[in-house]
Design a protein around this motif. Structure first.
Motif, mmCIF file in Angstrom:
data_model
loop_
_atom_site.group_PDB
_atom_site.id
_atom_site.type_symbol
_atom_site.label_atom_id
_atom_site.label_comp_id
_atom_site.label_asym_id
_atom_site.label_seq_id
_atom_site.Cartn_x
_atom_site.Cartn_y
_atom_site.Cartn_z
ATOM 1 N N MET A 68 0.816 -1.212 0.000
ATOM 2 C CA MET A 68 0.000 0.000 0.000
ATOM 3 C C MET A 68 0.849 1.261 0.000
ATOM 4 O O MET A 68 0.365 2.341 0.228
ATOM 5 C CB MET A 68 -0.919 0.013 1.228
ATOM 6 N N GLY A 69 2.154 1.143 -0.262
ATOM 7 C CA GLY A 69 3.001 2.317 -0.222
ATOM 8 C C GLY A 69 3.589 2.495 1.157
ATOM 9 O O GLY A 69 4.200 1.596 1.710
ATOM 10 N N GLU A 70 3.396 3.680 1.754
ATOM 11 C CA GLU A 70 4.016 3.988 3.028
ATOM 12 C C GLU A 70 3.380 3.188 4.151
ATOM 13 O O GLU A 70 2.198 2.884 4.155
ATOM 14 C CB GLU A 70 3.855 5.484 3.313
ATOM 15 N N SER A 71 4.186 2.870 5.164
ATOM 16 C CA SER A 71 3.677 2.175 6.344
ATOM 17 C C SER A 71 2.968 3.174 7.233
ATOM 18 O O SER A 71 3.119 4.395 7.099
ATOM 19 C CB SER A 71 4.846 1.539 7.107
ATOM 20 N N ARG A 107 9.705 5.492 -8.767
ATOM 21 C CA ARG A 107 9.830 4.461 -7.727
ATOM 22 C C ARG A 107 8.805 4.673 -6.614
ATOM 23 O O ARG A 107 8.226 3.710 -6.095
ATOM 24 C CB ARG A 107 11.243 4.460 -7.145
ATOM 25 N N LEU A 108 8.572 5.919 -6.243
ATOM 26 C CA LEU A 108 7.573 6.196 -5.211
ATOM 27 C C LEU A 108 6.171 5.786 -5.656
ATOM 28 O O LEU A 108 5.368 5.298 -4.866
ATOM 29 C CB LEU A 108 7.581 7.696 -4.880
ATOM 30 N N LEU A 109 5.899 5.967 -6.942
ATOM 31 C CA LEU A 109 4.575 5.670 -7.461
ATOM 32 C C LEU A 109 4.324 4.179 -7.633
ATOM 33 O O LEU A 109 3.174 3.740 -7.639
ATOM 34 C CB LEU A 109 4.382 6.343 -8.827
ATOM 35 N N SER A 160 0.495 11.464 4.508
ATOM 36 C CA SER A 160 1.202 10.459 3.718
ATOM 37 C C SER A 160 1.177 10.836 2.246
ATOM 38 O O SER A 160 0.284 11.548 1.767
ATOM 39 C CB SER A 160 0.546 9.081 3.904
ATOM 40 N N LEU A 161 2.171 10.349 1.508
ATOM 41 C CA LEU A 161 2.211 10.557 0.073
ATOM 42 C C LEU A 161 0.985 9.918 -0.575
ATOM 43 O O LEU A 161 0.415 10.472 -1.520
ATOM 44 C CB LEU A 161 3.490 9.959 -0.516
ATOM 45 N N ARG A 162 0.560 8.768 -0.061
ATOM 46 C CA ARG A 162 -0.620 8.086 -0.599
ATOM 47 C C ARG A 162 -1.850 8.994 -0.505
ATOM 48 O O ARG A 162 -2.601 9.136 -1.475
ATOM 49 C CB ARG A 162 -0.864 6.775 0.147
#
Length: 344
Positions: A1-4, A29-31, A75-77
């Protein structure tokens, strides 16, 4: 899911810093872990995989250009979902909602043989579900991810205003809080809760229970494959009786972009005898669309010649039979499913 839930890892933090400095590879990479779920979100909002492609591309371009404004407090998400949701809302405002034939008028009692496609309607489209995760997106979500791209659910969403659609998806499908959604949409928590209540009420009226995911699990993979295989065989053999034997009494069959659709075994039987089983020659490939069983149908002039892409036919099942058939006509759907344009 991306970031914890404990914040970005050291690697993610480093990539975020690089991305802010203009490193496109770091942004990519982040995406990576989020691209698939963001695309599904855009499809739920817009009802079209092609529109979802456009919306996601536009949203990621907006995010790339505005990355310096991401302060890192959330979060980035969450931030990417904000950008994607606002992009979709802009498209909804300019393009309107998408429809299925049942949204346009009553069903036909007999086969309609001379109707052409309606090209001035924005039609709901099928969704290629490969790689979509199982289970809820977060523990707070009320819907499974696969359940939330089912045709009935996405079709119901099209009847909601954009703000209600967004509130329902962000809260019930993605598990964001009302306060987070209010910040995303630039409104109040009270407005979000009001939109959510109205959206749930209308959606419940249009989506039958249980969801297809529950039905498919109950039937089991072997029985689902058997139903799809028998439907495909009946179509290829021109056997209307075998095809009809697989259907429920209240079955429906629609074929966007054709406006006419059929409800009930008598009307569907007449259509099956008059049209698909009288076509010269069919070939089929099993597939999956909207996390429901489906077949890709190819039509040929004779059994020995080439067969060209004709429809992605999606099934809804109930009580060990087929309760709904939606045949999305047109070769433009096939590239989305990585399917060939023709078969030998």
């Amino acid at each position: 899911m991306g970031e914890s839930p404990f914040g970005p890892s050291a690697t993610e933090a480093a990539d975020l810093a690089r991305a802010r400095e203009g490193d496109d590879a770091a942004f990519t990479r982040l995406l990576g872990p989020l691209r698939r779920e963001l695309h599904a979100h855009c499809y739920r909002m817009l009802g079209s995989a092609h529109d979802a492609d456009d919306a996601l591309q536009d949203a990621l371009l907006r995010a790339w250009r505005g990355l310096a404004r991401f302060d890192g407090r959330g979060s980035l998400r969450s931030w990417l979902y904000t950008v994607a949701t606002r992009t979709c809302l802009d498209l909804i405002a300019s393009r309107g909602k998408r429809a299925l034939p049942a949204d346009l008028g009553p069903s036909s009692d007999r086969a309609v043989l001379d109707a052409g496609p309606l090209t001035d309607i924005a039609w709901l489209g099928p969704y290629p579900d490969q790689g979509l995760a199982d289970g809820p997106a977060t523990p707070e979500a009320r819907y499974e991810q696969r359940e939330s791209v089912e045709l009935a659910f996405v079709a119901a969403l099209q009847h909601l205003p954009g703000n209600q659609r967004a509130a329902l998806l962000l809260f019930d499908v993605l598990g964001f809080s009302a306060a987070e959604i209010a910040a995303m949409m630039g409104t109040s928590t009270t407005s979000v809760n009001s939109a959510l209540a109205r959206a749930r009420k209308l959606t419940a009226q249009r989506v039958s229970s249980p969801a297809q995911q529950q039905t498919l699990r109950k039937l089991g993979d072997a029985h689902v494959r058997k139903l799809v295989t028998e439907f495909a065989a009946a179509l290829e053999q021109g056997d209307a009786d075998a095809l009809v034997a697989l259907l429920t009494e209240d079955v429906t069959w629609s074929m966007p972009p054709l406006a006419h659709w059929y409800a009930g075994l008598a009307a569907v039987t007449d259509f099956a005898r008059q049209v698909p089983t009288r076509c010269p020659s069919w070939r089929t490939l099993p597939t999956s669309a909207n996390c429901q069983p489906a077949v890709a149908c190819y039509l040929g002039d004779d059994p020995t010649g080439p067969h060209v892409a004709w429809s992605i036919t999606v099934f809804a099942l109930r009580d060990e039979r087929i309760a709904e058939i939606v045949s999305f006509l047109g070769p433009d759907h096939f590239p989305l499913f990585a399917l060939p344009a023709s078969v030998p």
